[in-house]
Design a protein around this motif. Structure first.
Motif, short mmCIF file in Angstrom:
data_model
loop_
_atom_site.label_atom_id
_atom_site.label_comp_id
_atom_site.label_asym_id
_atom_site.label_seq_id
_atom_site.Cartn_x
_atom_site.Cartn_y
_atom_site.Cartn_z
N GLN A 183 0.99 -1.31 -0.01
CA GLN A 183 0.07 0.14 -0.07
C GLN A 183 0.86 1.17 0.05
N LEU A 184 0.56 2.27 -0.82
CA LEU A 184 1.29 3.49 -1.20
C LEU A 184 0.31 5.05 -0.64
N ALA B 63 4.38 6.87 1.72
CA ALA B 63 4.76 5.88 2.59
C ALA B 63 4.22 4.63 2.14
N ALA B 64 5.13 3.83 2.40
CA ALA B 64 4.88 2.31 1.79
C ALA B 64 4.77 1.29 2.95
N SER B 65 3.94 0.20 2.62
CA SER B 65 3.99 -1.09 3.27
C SER B 65 4.90 -1.95 2.73
N THR C 68 9.53 5.21 3.36
CA THR C 68 9.18 6.48 2.72
C THR C 68 10.08 7.01 1.42
N VAL C 69 9.30 7.35 0.66
CA VAL C 69 10.14 7.98 -0.53
C VAL C 69 9.80 9.35 -0.62
N TYR D 40 0.14 13.96 -8.77
CA TYR D 40 1.30 13.25 -8.77
C TYR D 40 1.01 11.74 -8.04
N TYR D 41 1.48 10.81 -8.58
CA TYR D 41 1.53 9.76 -8.07
C TYR D 41 2.83 8.95 -7.71
N CYS D 42 2.98 8.33 -6.57
CA CYS D 42 3.95 7.27 -6.34
C CYS D 42 3.69 5.89 -6.79
N ALA D 43 4.66 5.14 -7.25
CA ALA D 43 4.52 3.55 -7.62
C ALA D 43 5.68 2.97 -7.08
N ALA D 44 5.49 1.64 -6.92
CA ALA D 44 6.40 0.57 -6.57
C ALA D 44 6.49 -0.60 -7.63
#
Length: 124
Positions: free
Chosen positions: A3-4, A23-25, A78-79, A94-98
């Protein structure tokens, strides 16, 4: 499942700065490639920059080189996206992605998980 959750968006004047957080799980966050993408109104989502966790390599879109930087705190999962010298054309969601599989970092299709997005608006 990862989850981001992004935060830090808002309204800023041209020339200003803003820092987004994601923040990422997940227990192996340090190995993820973490990317930032954006989508302006009426346009397709585009790559902004990414950091490959296993090597530390960072990739930038030409449009943000010298203005945007990415950093990560693996202890906090966290990035961050630091945006300086913002321009009205940086206005977007803006989107973060993993990416968990070490693929090409600038390809949207290579990312496994996405955040919900955060709005950045730059006024002229």
């Amino acid at each position: 499942q990862v989850q981001l959750t992004e935060s830090g968006g808002g309204l800023v004047q041209a020339g200003g700065s803003l820092r987004l957080s994601c923040a990422a799980s997940g227990r192996t966050f340090s190995t993820y490639t973490m990317g930032w993408f954006r989508q302006a109104p009426g346009k397709e989502r585009e790559f902004v920059l990414a950091n490959r966790g296993i090597s530390g390599t960072t990739y930038y879109a030409d449009s943000v080189k010298g203005r945007f930087t990415i950093s990560r705190d693996n202890a906090k999962n966290t990035v961050y996206l630091q945006m300086n010298s913002l321009k009205p054309e940086d206005t977007a969601v803006y989107y973060c992605a993993a990416d968990l599989n070490f693929r090409l970092a600038d390809r949207e299709a290579n990312y496994d998980y996405w955040g919900q997005g955060t709005q950045v608006t730059v006024s002229s």
